[in-house]
Motif scaffolding. Structure first.
Motif, PDB file in Angstrom:
ATOM      1  N   SER A  95      -0.001   0.710   3.145  1.00  0.00           N
ATOM      2  CA  SER A  95       0.988   0.477   4.198  1.00  0.00           C
ATOM      3  C   SER A  95       2.112  -0.429   3.700  1.00  0.00           C
ATOM      4  CB  SER A  95       0.311  -0.146   5.417  1.00  0.00           C
ATOM      5  OG  SER A  95       1.252  -0.433   6.427  1.00  0.00           O
ATOM      6  N   ALA A  96       1.743  -1.474   2.944  1.00  0.00           N
ATOM      7  CA  ALA A  96       2.759  -2.374   2.395  1.00  0.00           C
ATOM      8  C   ALA A  96       3.661  -1.629   1.427  1.00  0.00           C
ATOM      9  CB  ALA A  96       2.084  -3.548   1.686  1.00  0.00           C
ATOM     10  N   TRP A  99       6.246   0.338   3.530  1.00  0.00           N
ATOM     11  CA  TRP A  99       7.328  -0.485   4.071  1.00  0.00           C
ATOM     12  C   TRP A  99       8.238  -1.021   2.968  1.00  0.00           C
ATOM     13  CZ3 TRP A  99       8.522  -0.097   8.905  1.00  0.00           C
ATOM     14  CH2 TRP A  99       7.547   0.191   9.848  1.00  0.00           C
ATOM     15  N   GLY A 153      13.592  -7.143   6.763  1.00  0.00           N
ATOM     16  CA  GLY A 153      12.517  -7.186   7.756  1.00  0.00           C
ATOM     17  C   GLY A 153      11.302  -6.392   7.303  1.00  0.00           C
ATOM     18  N   MET A 154      11.547  -5.261   6.669  1.00  0.00           N
ATOM     19  CA  MET A 154      10.448  -4.449   6.147  1.00  0.00           C
ATOM     20  C   MET A 154       9.717  -5.180   5.023  1.00  0.00           C
ATOM     21  SD  MET A 154      12.068  -0.615   6.051  1.00  0.00           S
ATOM     22  CE  MET A 154      12.321   0.317   7.570  1.00  0.00           C
ATOM     23  N   HIS A 157       7.571  -7.850   6.637  1.00  0.00           N
ATOM     24  CA  HIS A 157       6.415  -7.212   7.280  1.00  0.00           C
ATOM     25  C   HIS A 157       5.388  -6.771   6.240  1.00  0.00           C
ATOM     26  CE1 HIS A 157       4.118  -4.847  10.143  1.00  0.00           C
ATOM     27  NE2 HIS A 157       4.257  -3.775   9.378  1.00  0.00           N
ATOM     28  N   SER A 158       5.887  -6.229   5.130  1.00  0.00           N
ATOM     29  CA  SER A 158       4.998  -5.796   4.052  1.00  0.00           C
ATOM     30  C   SER A 158       4.212  -6.970   3.480  1.00  0.00           C
ATOM     31  CB  SER A 158       5.819  -5.130   2.940  1.00  0.00           C
ATOM     32  OG  SER A 158       5.032  -4.875   1.804  1.00  0.00           O
ATOM     33  N   MET A 160       3.508  -9.797   4.945  1.00  0.00           N
ATOM     34  CA  MET A 160       2.576 -10.342   5.936  1.00  0.00           C
ATOM     35  C   MET A 160       1.305  -9.509   6.030  1.00  0.00           C
ATOM     36  SD  MET A 160       5.236 -11.481   8.943  1.00  0.00           S
ATOM     37  CE  MET A 160       3.921 -12.023  10.042  1.00  0.00           C
ATOM     38  N   LYS A 161       1.408  -8.199   5.774  1.00  0.00           N
ATOM     39  CA  LYS A 161       0.223  -7.344   5.852  1.00  0.00           C
ATOM     40  C   LYS A 161      -0.784  -7.680   4.752  1.00  0.00           C
ATOM     41  CE  LYS A 161       0.532  -3.016   7.060  1.00  0.00           C
ATOM     42  NZ  LYS A 161       0.099  -3.053   8.455  1.00  0.00           N
TER      43      LYS A 161
END
Length: 325
Positions: A95-96, A99, A153-154, A157-158, A160-161
């Motif tokens: 997922s990271a 993103w 932002g992506m 978010h990446s 943080m995952k």
């Protein structure tokens, strides 16, 4: 046989991971397999055969004492990774990668959009003097900054995952059955990864051809070729990042997990250099394009940055070998 292999892996878990120990483990495994098959031919049941094999070969303490091998005592306890944690990590890593790859793609689109709008205004807005040119540049800048803002932002978010898996950097152990499952998954993913890698490399190699093709039609079209180059190269980099992250998850889980202090220092140094190289490459690309108007050649800064980034780890390792502390 699976029980014997798992038992043998556990026997060697706290022993030094050297080529000699691997050779010894393989010799023991061969001997245990031969004994197991011999017992099965004699009519022993599965449990009887395994019990006899383990009783005859299972005293690793005596064997290591004879060879003068001391067990490895970890200064800090190394956690055993569960199946849920391992697969949660691979999912988060994938997922990271998605993103991060999309963020890189948006950055490439943003730069391409800025170049496209500036060139469009310059080529078709001459009748309105500088106002159209400035308007096109402003629109391009606004579009670029919006796309870059979304990309940032992506990236956040990446990151943080993956934050909750930071403890993996301190080392961990894998149960043998989980390790075998991950190895099988990695083998199944290998073809997909190779295809993605070949496709990404092909796109990055072919992308500069768009610049030459546009310049061949008309010198003033060269910036359009650069815009197309950014889009195509961005797609190639997306493939590297997305599928590379998935491959990286398997590599992280299956590699040696007990990093030495020197190795950790090398990893930190490489990350620090990469954090400087790529922003600098983008700054040079934009400067040489807008100030020096060399869109026809300044794209080479990206493959050069990639080569420098990829080779720094080897250079660091060589320098450390020449100057041991």
């Amino acid at each position: 046989m699976e029980t014997i292999v798992v038992y043998l892996e556990n026997m060697f878990a706290n022993l030094p991971r050297t080529s000699e120990m691997e050779h010894l483990k393989q010799e023991l495994l061969t001997g245990m397999e031969d004994k197991y098959l011999e017992l099965k031919r004699e009519g022993k049941s599965e449990n009887e055969a395994i019990g006899i094999v383990i009783s005859e070969f299972g005293n690793i303490e005596e064997l290591t004492a004879e060879l003068g091998i001391e067990p490895v005592h970890m200064e800090e306890s190394v956690p055993v990774l569960t199946e849920e944690e391992a697969y949660a990590y691979t999912t988060a890593k994938k997922s990271a990668g998605l993103w991060t790859g999309l963020g890189v793609l948006l950055c490439a689109f943003g730069v391409g959009f800025l170049i496209f709008m500036s060139t469009l205004a310059e080529n078709y807005g001459m009748s309105a003097a500088h106002s159209s040119i400035e308007t096109g540049t402003v629109i391009g800048l606004i579009g670029m900054f919006l796309l870059v803002a979304v990309a940032v932002g992506m990236f956040i978010h990446s990151g943080m995952k993956l934050e909750r898996f930071s403890y993996l950097e301190e080392g961990f152990q894998l149960p043998y059955s989980l390790k075998r499952n991950l190895q099988r998954n990695q083998a199944n993913f290998a073809l997909t990864y190779r295809v993605a890698l070949i496709t990404g490399v092909s796109l990055c190699i072919l992308a500069p051809a768009l610049i030459f093709a546009a310049a061949y039609l008309n010198d003033s079209y060269a910036p359009y070729g650069v815009s197309s180059f950014m889009v195509m190269a961005g797609v190639g980099v997306f493939l590297f990042v997305y599928y590379g992250n998935t491959q990286g998850a398997y590599t992280t889980l299956l590699e040696e997990h007990h990093l030495t202090a020197e190795k950790k220092e090398e990893v930190r140094a490489v990350k620090a250099v990469e954090a400087v190289i790529w922003p600098l490459a983008i700054a040079i690309f934009l400067f040489t394009g807008f100030v020096m108007h060399r869109w026809d050649i300044n794209w080479v800064v990206f493959p050069i940055a990639g080569i420098l980034s990829g080779s720094f780890g080897n250079l660091y390792h060589i320098m450390k070998d020449r100057n041991p502390s």
